[in-house]
Design an enzyme around this catalytic site. Sequence first.
Site, short mmCIF file in Angstrom:
data_model
loop_
_atom_site.label_atom_id
_atom_site.label_comp_id
_atom_site.label_asym_id
_atom_site.label_seq_id
_atom_site.Cartn_x
_atom_site.Cartn_y
_atom_site.Cartn_z
N CYS A 137 -11.96 6.24 1.48
CA CYS A 137 -10.68 5.88 2.08
C CYS A 137 -9.52 6.34 1.22
CB CYS A 137 -10.57 4.35 2.21
SG CYS A 137 -11.92 3.54 3.08
N CYS A 140 -5.41 2.29 2.61
CA CYS A 140 -6.20 1.88 3.77
C CYS A 140 -5.99 0.40 4.09
CB CYS A 140 -7.68 2.14 3.53
SG CYS A 140 -8.73 1.77 4.96
N CYS A 195 -13.43 7.41 6.32
CA CYS A 195 -13.12 6.16 7.01
C CYS A 195 -12.41 6.48 8.33
CB CYS A 195 -12.22 5.30 6.12
SG CYS A 195 -11.49 3.86 6.93
N CYS A 210 -8.29 4.80 8.12
CA CYS A 210 -7.18 5.43 7.40
C CYS A 210 -7.20 6.95 7.48
CB CYS A 210 -7.17 4.98 5.94
SG CYS A 210 -8.61 5.52 4.98
#
Length: 351
Positions: A36, A40, A67, A70
């Site tokens: 991430c 995030c 992810c 994000c």
Amino acid sequence: MNTPDFADPDARHWQAVLDRAPSDTLYAVTTQGVFCRTGCPSRPPLRGNTRFFADVASAEAAGFRACKRCDPKGERAALHAAAVAAACQLIEQEDTMPSLARLADHAGYARHHFLRMFRDITGVTPRSYAENVRARRLSSALANGSRVVDAVLDAGYGSESRVYGQPSRVLGMTPGAARRGGAGEVIRAALADSALGPLLVGATERGICFIGFGEDEAALRGDLAARFSRAEVIEADDTLRAMVQQVVDFCAEPRAALALPLDLRGTAFQRQVWEGLQRIPFGETTHYAAFAASLGRPDAVRAVARAIASNPVSLAVPCHRVLGKGGDLTGYRWGVERKRAILAGEKSRRA
């Protein structure tokens, strides 16, 4: 509570994860197999389950996947940007405003999702964007000498009453005045030396309409002429020279906000932004998102930034007091180093 050891890069990156502070560093969660951005919105992982990476390639090489919240690879953001760009192109090509349903269908998203996406990327709604397109078409046609009635109809307004009813909202002046490009007006101009470089101040009978500095005389006069293409520019009288001296003094040693009569010409939105800039206290700064929120326009950060950039009277309308979110000086029409010097001078005098 232990104070993070910021001499340790991992400690600094971990604090960014806890603060959800955007940065160039990526973090991976070993128990979930994802990586991430530090900003995030997901719940922070346990410190022992966290690894840090300098870039996407190294995170993927270690076996982690991006992810979906994000979007650390920027793939979703790129798709959204492309969809909004296509919608903007459609608006530019159409003679009338396409419906929200048509724009959303063209982009391939549900209407509510598309509307939010368009606002996030452009800072305005599709309707506001379309209004700006029409105003730009009208302004261009008038500047090229088209008759007012023809320019209004060709721009898609349907009738002159829609423009004359709210001229300041559309052009910042009546269509006739825009067509004349300042014809019949006299702009008094004065050039002076200042601590920030060559300084040019222009004024109409209503007040100062231009302040520029730091460039050579030809460039400064060219900028003024571009704003009032058909106006007669003459050398300043004693009244304007006294105002110019106030600006010169401010450049050398800013002690308080400049209080000068101004002739600001812009749309209602631009003037709202410029008036908001004048309310930022001397010696203080803000950032774009906070400033947009203070105007009641939290979803229009980019539009606010464009209005700030179009400010014609630097220093008197203190656009230099708006910074990037992390305190970055960002771009400045007259040079970032001059912006730094102005802010340092204001801060020292305030202290």
